[in-house]
Structures are given as C-alpha cells and as structure tokens.
Design a protein around this motif. Structure first.
Motif: not given
Length: 515
Positions: A89-97, A246-250, A462-463, A484-490
């Motif tokens: 539910s971060g910015p990427a997930g929420f706005f996609a939803a 997922p965000g970059h921490s998951a 994310s690494p 989002g950030e978890g994809s490594g592109y934002a």
C-alpha cells in the motif's frame, strides 16, 4: 478575459496583500485573479534571500492569452467481471489500485503491515521499549515507508506529467496543503501523510475497492507464465492480474519471486550513515542567520567525487526532523530520517552515502540473492554490535580522523546511541569514500564537522532490479507486474506512484480492449 504570466521577486515574509499589490502594480491592473504556478527560494546571496514566484494572472483588463492546461489522466472504463490484486500500500501500490478501481476493475489491495493508526501506535511502543513489531514499524504498513518520512514530492523522472498531476491533486483533495502543486521542493511531512493516507484509503473503499491489512503475500501459483493464484497469510486470492509493489525492504518477497522464476539483476545502490546537526547551525551556514521569516528551515544537498573513491552524496535531507529506527526485521539495525510539515525540530539530518556497484565492490559477479545476503549481513552486523536498536555513532571529526569515539552527543534518535568506530563497521571502500566526502562537506558548510554521524543508512534504493518492461510487466509473465521502489525502477513518493499509475493504465487499457 485575458491571461498573463509574470515572475516576481518577493521577500521571504511576503503576505497576500503585498503579493496582490505587486501584481497590480506590475501589470497596471485593479481587478484580477491569480494563481501561483511556481515558487522557489533563491539563497545564492545571503544578503538577499528571496522567493522567486511565477504567477498566472486573469483579468478583463488583459488582452489575449490563455492559461496552459495540462492534459489530465484519462482512465479507461473496463466492463464488469475483471479482478486485480495489488500487493503493498505504498505510493506505487496504492495509486495502481486507485486507478484500477476507478477503471471499474474490482481491486483488492493487501498490505503486510497494519493500518496507519495502529502502525503509529506500534511505532510509539517500539521507540519507548525497543520491542520490535514486524507489522507496525517504519518499513511496513499503510502508506509504505514514505508515510513516516519528510514526505518529499520531488522527482527527477521524466515524462510523468499527467501521473504527477493526478498524484498531487489526489493528495490535495485528501487534505494536503495546496502549495505542493507549485513549490519547487514540495513536501508533506509525516504528520500530514498519516492523515492523507487514511483519507485516500477511505476514498478507495468508497469506490468499491477492498483492502486487507496484516496480510502478507507468501507465494504465487504459476501455470505456463501466468499467475493463477496468490497465496497470502489470510488465504488464497484469484485475480486476472497481479501487481506487486513490495517496497525495497521486503527481502523475503524478493526471494519468493526469484524462486518462482521472476528474473532480477543487481543494480547500483548506496550505503552509508546518517549525519545530524543542530538545525540552527545549518540555518546559519546557509542563510547567515539563525532563522528566516517565511521559511521553515534551511536545507542542503552535497556531493563529492574524487578519483580513486566511490562517489559520496547526501540524500533525503530532513530539516527540523529526527533520525528514526527504520529496520524492517527484528535482527537488523537500520536508520532513516523523518520530519513533520513545519520542520520545527531542533535537529537537521541527512543520509551521507557512497554509491555502490556491488560487483565492483566485491570483485566478482554477484547474483541477486547474493546481493540481498550481503546487505542483510551488513544490517545484522550493526544490530549485533549494538545488541539491539541503539544506533552506533561517533562525531564527524572522529570519523574523519579515525579517532576512537569519546562518548556521543545529544541526538534526536529515540533509542539511544552507542559509541562506535563507524568507519570500521562499513566496508573499507565505503568508509574511506565517506571519510573523504565528510572532509569536503566540512569545507562547504561551516561547522559541518561538528555534527554526529550515526547508524547504517542502507535503504536509499533496492540493490536489485526486476527484468520488466516500461509498464511493469515482468519478463516471461502474462499478468504479473512489479512496480515502485521494490522493482528497482523508482525512488521516492512521486516516481513510485507514477510507476504504479503507468502499470495500472496499461492493465486497464488492455482489459478495455478485450485483452
């Protein structure tokens, strides 16, 4: 009715009466309306710090001209019967939803953490007791990690004008200050974000969306490149498309996706520490005075590049803020920064990090899982040193001179500091680069060397990065999107939200076309 755009130089403490007087005098008007289009602080000369304001003026006394109206985001309509699952539910997930639900797709949004009010209470308990809660922490929960940050809304991403406009308008409708639409460096502050994400959730639910907190994605059932079911901690969910943010921490979500054949590669990221100073010191260095009427707190952005060293830069500067325990897991120790909208705290902090290519750093090819292992091991080593969540720390002068720390000064960090030779806790190349960078920063900002350096800052990005296309669709899959950030592109609120919107628009357009 005519329209003109003008630019004005205004004192930092100007008010609406002064602004209207200057507009009328500049354009020789007596009756007009106006909108602020852009506003930035010019602090190049300490003796003449002022606002630069671009204003759109409409009046019957003006001949010709029309305001530029940016093209809105046109969300297609999808017929009934289509379903989507969004994870995170971060910015990427929420706005996609939100976009998918607006398009008529029955959308379920799941979040491994708790709703924002429960999350905030869990964080307060953590900071009082040091007892970590995996569902209520700074990394996971409603709104993502950004909910407890400075809430910066700047982005270097290009070609996201419509998406940015949609996000800012959504925030303003949910109670954000209208200035975020025109400030050069807009921010929301964590206190505003906690209210905003709650109101956005209420809007999503009113549209017919479904939201499940404390629900973690555990696995995906895949058949011939198509996800047919998500296995969650609350049961199984079937959908036509699956959007994972997922965000970059998951890290366990990364590992599950890799295990299910989602391709990843390593990418450049950054590792370092937080630096902290009294906010008044930064104000004096940047403005030549302890405070400036009409401006909240002074900021800085510093970079250092020297042959033979990794690039070093400051990141996510939080004026008038606090350093926070931002770990995602019980056996790791990570810090980040946060500030409220007024930026009225006593301290200023920023990440001070070195840019890392992990294959160059380790001198060999590194698989994505190895990169996660390496970063996790570094985070765990800080926990082991502190035997908990106190932040290892020393003075900047001690870090630069490699002098054993002689105690630690007062700081904003809520769980205490533990004296540490931080340069020895970081990989050698990273420690050496930051040491040189700190020396350079001290030459640029008077008094910088008197600050404190603390903790491990390892969550700038994310690494690893998913192998996906521009819409977020993962390579080799028909209906799995990673955003989002978890994809490594934002990175950050706006670019992450825009990434989610673009994925949702692609999905909605495909569904509307019968695909």
């Amino acid at each position: 009715m005519g329209y003109r755009t003008i630019s004005l130089k205004l004192p930092t403490d100007y008010d609406e009466e002064m602004l209207r007087e200057r507009i009328g005098r500049t354009l020789k008007l007596t009756d007009f309306s106006y909108t602020i289009e852009h506003k930035s602080l010019d602090a190049c000369r300490k003796s003449d710090i002022h606002w630069l304001v671009r204003i759109g003026v409409a009046s019957e006394q003006i001949d010709g001209g029309v305001p530029e109206t940016p093209a809105p985001l046109c969300i297609p309509h999808v017929g009934p019967g289509r379903k989507a699952l969004v994870v995170g539910s971060g910015p990427a997930g929420f706005f996609a939803a939100m976009v998918l639900q607006n398009a008529g797709v029955q959308t379920t949004l799941i979040e491994r953490g708790s709703a924002v009010d429960t999350r905030a209470e869990g964080i307060r308990t953590f900071e009082k007791t040091g007892l970590f809660n995996p569902s209520c922490n700074y990394a996971f929960g409603e709104g993502g990690a950004g909910t407890f940050s400075d809430g910066k809304l700047t982005s270097r991403s290009k070609h996201i004008g419509r998406e940015r406009q949609f996000v800012l308008a959504s925030y303003i409708d949910a109670g954000a200050p209208e200035e975020i639409a025109y400030m050069a460096h807009p921010h929301l502050g964590s206190n505003n974000l906690r209210r905003i994400v709650k109101r956005l959730r209420e809007e999503f639910l009113a549209l017919g969306g479904r939201m499940q907190f404390d629900t973690m994605l555990k696995d995906l059932t895949i058949e011939q490149g198509r996800v047919v079911e998500a296995v969650t901690s609350s049961g199984h969910i079937e959908a036509d498309c699956y959007v994972v943010a997922p965000g970059h921490s998951a890290h366990e979500t990364y590992r599950m996706l890799i295990g299910r054949g989602v391709p990843f590669r390593t990418k450049n990221f950054a590792v370092g520490c937080r630096v902290e100073h009294p906010q008044e010191l930064i104000n004096l260095a940047q403005w030549g005075r302890a405070s400036l009427p009409g401006v909240k707190a002074a900021e800085y952005r510093l970079t250092f590049n020297s042959q033979g060293h990794l690039p070093v830069y400051t990141f996510c500067m939080c004026p008038g803020g606090a350093v926070i325990p931002a770990t995602a897991y019980a056996n790791t120790n990570v810090v980040n920064g946060m500030s409220c909208y007024r930026r009225a705290g006593r301290f200023a902090n920023a990440a001070c990090v070195a840019a890392v290519n992990i294959e160059s750093l380790l001198g060999r090819p590194i698989a994505p899982v190895e990169a996660l292992d390496w970063l996790g091991s570094l985070e765990a080593s800080f926990y082991e040193y502190a035997n908990g969540f106190a932040a290892p720390a020393c003075r900047i002068t001690e870090f630069v001179s490699r002098k054993a720390p002689s105690g630690v000064p007062e700081a904003s960090y809520p769980l205490g500091l533990k004296p540490a030779s931080l340069w020895e806790m970081l990989p050698v190349q990273i420690g050496n680069a930051i040491r040189e960078g700190l020396g350079d920063f001290a030459r640029k900002i008077k008094g910088f060397e008197t600050g404190t350096i603390l903790g491990l800052e390892s969550k700038t990005s994310s690494p690893i990065q998913a192998v996906r296309d521009a819409t977020g669709l993962c390579s080799g899959f028909e209906n799995l999107y990673l955003i989002g950030e978890g994809s490594g592109y934002a990175g950050g609120i706006i670019s992450s939200a825009a990434d989610g919107i673009k994925a949702a628009m692609h999905i909605a357009e495909s569904m509307a076309a019968g695909r």
